[in-house]
Design an enzyme around this catalytic site. Structure first.
Site, PDB file in Angstrom:
ATOM      1  N   HIS A  90       7.864   4.392   3.360  1.00 38.82           N
ATOM      2  CA  HIS A  90       6.416   4.106   4.001  1.00 38.82           C
ATOM      3  C   HIS A  90       7.162   5.104   4.932  1.00 38.82           C
ATOM      4  O   HIS A  90       6.606   4.835   6.481  1.00 38.82           O
ATOM      5  CB  HIS A  90       6.223   2.556   5.100  1.00 38.82           C
ATOM      6  CG  HIS A  90       5.728   1.845   4.070  1.00 38.82           C
ATOM      7  ND1 HIS A  90       6.147   1.425   3.135  1.00 38.82           N
ATOM      8  CD2 HIS A  90       4.584   1.350   3.862  1.00 38.82           C
ATOM      9  CE1 HIS A  90       6.178   0.478   2.468  1.00 38.82           C
ATOM     10  NE2 HIS A  90       4.453   0.899   2.506  1.00 38.82           N
ATOM     11  N   HIS A 113       4.267  -6.348  -1.132  1.00 40.07           N
ATOM     12  CA  HIS A 113       5.556  -6.356   0.216  1.00 40.07           C
ATOM     13  C   HIS A 113       5.077  -6.280   1.549  1.00 40.07           C
ATOM     14  O   HIS A 113       3.360  -5.233   2.000  1.00 40.07           O
ATOM     15  CB  HIS A 113       6.534  -5.090   0.066  1.00 40.07           C
ATOM     16  CG  HIS A 113       5.759  -4.150   0.373  1.00 40.07           C
ATOM     17  ND1 HIS A 113       5.257  -3.530  -1.190  1.00 40.07           N
ATOM     18  CD2 HIS A 113       4.796  -2.889   1.117  1.00 40.07           C
ATOM     19  CE1 HIS A 113       5.104  -1.392  -1.036  1.00 40.07           C
ATOM     20  NE2 HIS A 113       4.234  -2.331   0.371  1.00 40.07           N
ATOM     21  N   HIS A 150      -5.293  -3.122   0.052  1.00 42.64           N
ATOM     22  CA  HIS A 150      -5.928  -4.086   1.527  1.00 42.64           C
ATOM     23  C   HIS A 150      -5.519  -2.174   1.905  1.00 42.64           C
ATOM     24  O   HIS A 150      -5.660  -1.377   1.034  1.00 42.64           O
ATOM     25  CB  HIS A 150      -4.004  -4.510   1.780  1.00 42.64           C
ATOM     26  CG  HIS A 150      -3.351  -3.548   1.657  1.00 42.64           C
ATOM     27  ND1 HIS A 150      -2.600  -3.222   0.050  1.00 42.64           N
ATOM     28  CD2 HIS A 150      -2.001  -2.907   2.286  1.00 42.64           C
ATOM     29  CE1 HIS A 150      -1.376  -2.667   0.179  1.00 42.64           C
ATOM     30  NE2 HIS A 150      -1.191  -2.592   1.854  1.00 42.64           N
ATOM     31  N   GLU A 167      -1.434   1.366  -3.954  1.00 44.56           N
ATOM     32  CA  GLU A 167       0.420   0.929  -3.831  1.00 44.56           C
ATOM     33  C   GLU A 167       0.148   0.230  -5.066  1.00 44.56           C
ATOM     34  O   GLU A 167       1.217   0.204  -5.722  1.00 44.56           O
ATOM     35  CB  GLU A 167       0.326   0.065  -2.941  1.00 44.56           C
ATOM     36  CG  GLU A 167       0.631   0.896  -1.964  1.00 44.56           C
ATOM     37  CD  GLU A 167       1.440  -0.480  -0.625  1.00 44.56           C
ATOM     38  OE1 GLU A 167       1.916  -0.047   0.612  1.00 44.56           O
ATOM     39  OE2 GLU A 167       1.285  -1.220  -0.619  1.00 44.56           O
TER      40      GLU A 167
HETATM   41  C1  DHB Z   1       1.565  -3.636   5.345  1.00 44.52           C
HETATM   42  C2  DHB Z   1       2.165  -3.082   5.125  1.00 44.52           C
HETATM   43  C3  DHB Z   1       2.277  -2.766   4.620  1.00 44.52           C
HETATM   44  O1  DHB Z   1       3.146  -1.228   3.888  1.00 44.52           O
HETATM   45  C4  DHB Z   1       2.008  -3.608   3.418  1.00 44.52           C
HETATM   46  O2  DHB Z   1       1.748  -2.632   2.089  1.00 44.52           O
HETATM   47  C5  DHB Z   1       0.833  -4.160   3.688  1.00 44.52           C
HETATM   48  C6  DHB Z   1       0.473  -4.517   4.757  1.00 44.52           C
HETATM   49  C7  DHB Z   1       1.354  -4.027   7.548  1.00 44.52           C
HETATM   50  O3  DHB Z   1       1.920  -3.420   7.937  1.00 44.52           O
HETATM   51  O4  DHB Z   1       0.563  -5.277   7.654  1.00 44.52           O
HETATM   52 FE    FE Z   2       2.651  -1.057   1.948  1.00 46.30          FE
END
Ligand code: DHB
Ligand code: FE
Length: 290
Positions: free
Chosen positions: A59, A12, A193, A240
């Site tokens: 978030h 997401h 990430h 996550e």
């Molecule tokens: C981004 C935000 C998120 O919640 C995530 O899980 C991955 C990337 C972003 O802002 O790029």
């Molecule tokens: Fe996220």
């Protein structure tokens, strides 16, 4: 009786919502990502689940750092999607299924998971974007949703073991529901990430594939990692993965992988879509033990 037919696991990212709003799915940057969803949509079209139970993390929209439950279950008649500060146009509200929500809540509390219950709940990109990716351009929505929020944001986070066990309890509660419903489970977020700090942009392809492999037949292997180890291996937001582990728990023991796409990068994220289908053997086993 309600039946869990399978699980869909997807990243997401708010930018995906923006790409949908702008209609740029066929642009070279986005095409490999959006194309990965076609087999999942075909499967949904064939099986037509009634409800999607969505394991996701908030978030800072519905819960902020001052009040943040470890696990929260939506029990609302609808869930408004609201903007978290990106300036994006929200999607249509998602219809809920309060009766199933309460069955899940009663089941997991009886199983000693003391969840927060939310009769009003806003959902952010982590719930709304995967739903829009899987059921695009559909108003009214063809599925009702039950959002289940996992704290992957603020220390202390629940362990992977606890998340798998929560998912298993949710799965038991769903399959004990007397209504004839087809339920699909979604796990959202990840994969590796890190959005901030000195490791911003960190991605771990090898670990992501290991997670995708283990989710199929050995999810308990992922519960051996501590959260510090998961952050080390997958990045601060890669944690996550806990949502995916919880969702996998709800599927029970026996699943087949029908589809997987792994694509780098979307934003700063290793993105993936995985479709796991429950095998009939699970039903046979449940009948034997039930
Ligand atoms: C981004 C935000 C998120 O919640 C995530 O899980 C991955 C990337 C972003 O802002 O790029
Ligand atoms: Fe996220």
């Amino acid at each position: 009786m309600a039946k869990i037919i399978g699980g869909l696991f997807t990243s997401h990212v708010p930018a995906i919502g923006n790409a949908i709003a702008k209609g740029v799915q066929q642009d070279p940057y986005w095409k490999p990502f959006f194309d990965g969803f076609a087999p999942a949509r075909r499967w949904l079209d064939e099986h037509k689940p009634d409800v999607a139970v969505v394991f996701y993390n908030d978030h800072g929209l519905n819960f902020f750092l001052d009040k943040l439950p470890t696990f929260a279950v939506g029990a609302a008649a609808h869930y408004e999607h609201a903007d978290e500060g990106w300036g994006l146009k929200p999607f249509e509200p998602l219809p809920g299924d309060p009766e199933l929500s309460w069955k899940i809540i009663e089941g997991v509390v009886a199983d000693e998971f003391d969840v927060t219950t939310c009769q009003e709940m806003q959902v952010d990109h982590a719930c709304a974007v995967p739903v829009e990716l899987l059921w695009p351009n559909t108003t009214p929505h063809p599925v009702r949703v039950v959002p289940i929020m996992v704290n992957t944001v603020q220390h202390p986070l629940p362990s992977a073991k606890r998340c798998l066990a929560l998912g298993q309890a949710v799965g038991r509660a769903i399959e004990a529901y007397e209504k004839d419903l087809k339920v699909v489970v979604l796990g959202t977020g990840g994969l590796s990430h890190q959005l901030d700090g000195t490791r911003a942009g960190y991605i771990n392809r090898e670990f992501d594939h290991l997670c995708l492999d283990r989710l199929i037949d050995k999810p308990e292997a992922l519960t051996r990692y501590s959260n510090v180890e998961l952050v080390d291996l997958a990045g601060t937001q890669g944690i996550e993965l806990l949502n995916w582990i919880a969702a996998r728990g709800a599927l029970g023991g026996n699943v087949s992988e029908l589809h997987r796409t792994y694509h780098i990068p979307i934003s700063n994220t290793a993105s993936a879509i995985q479709l796991l289908e429950n095998r009939p053997a699970r039903e046979a086993r449940l009948r034997r033990t039930g």
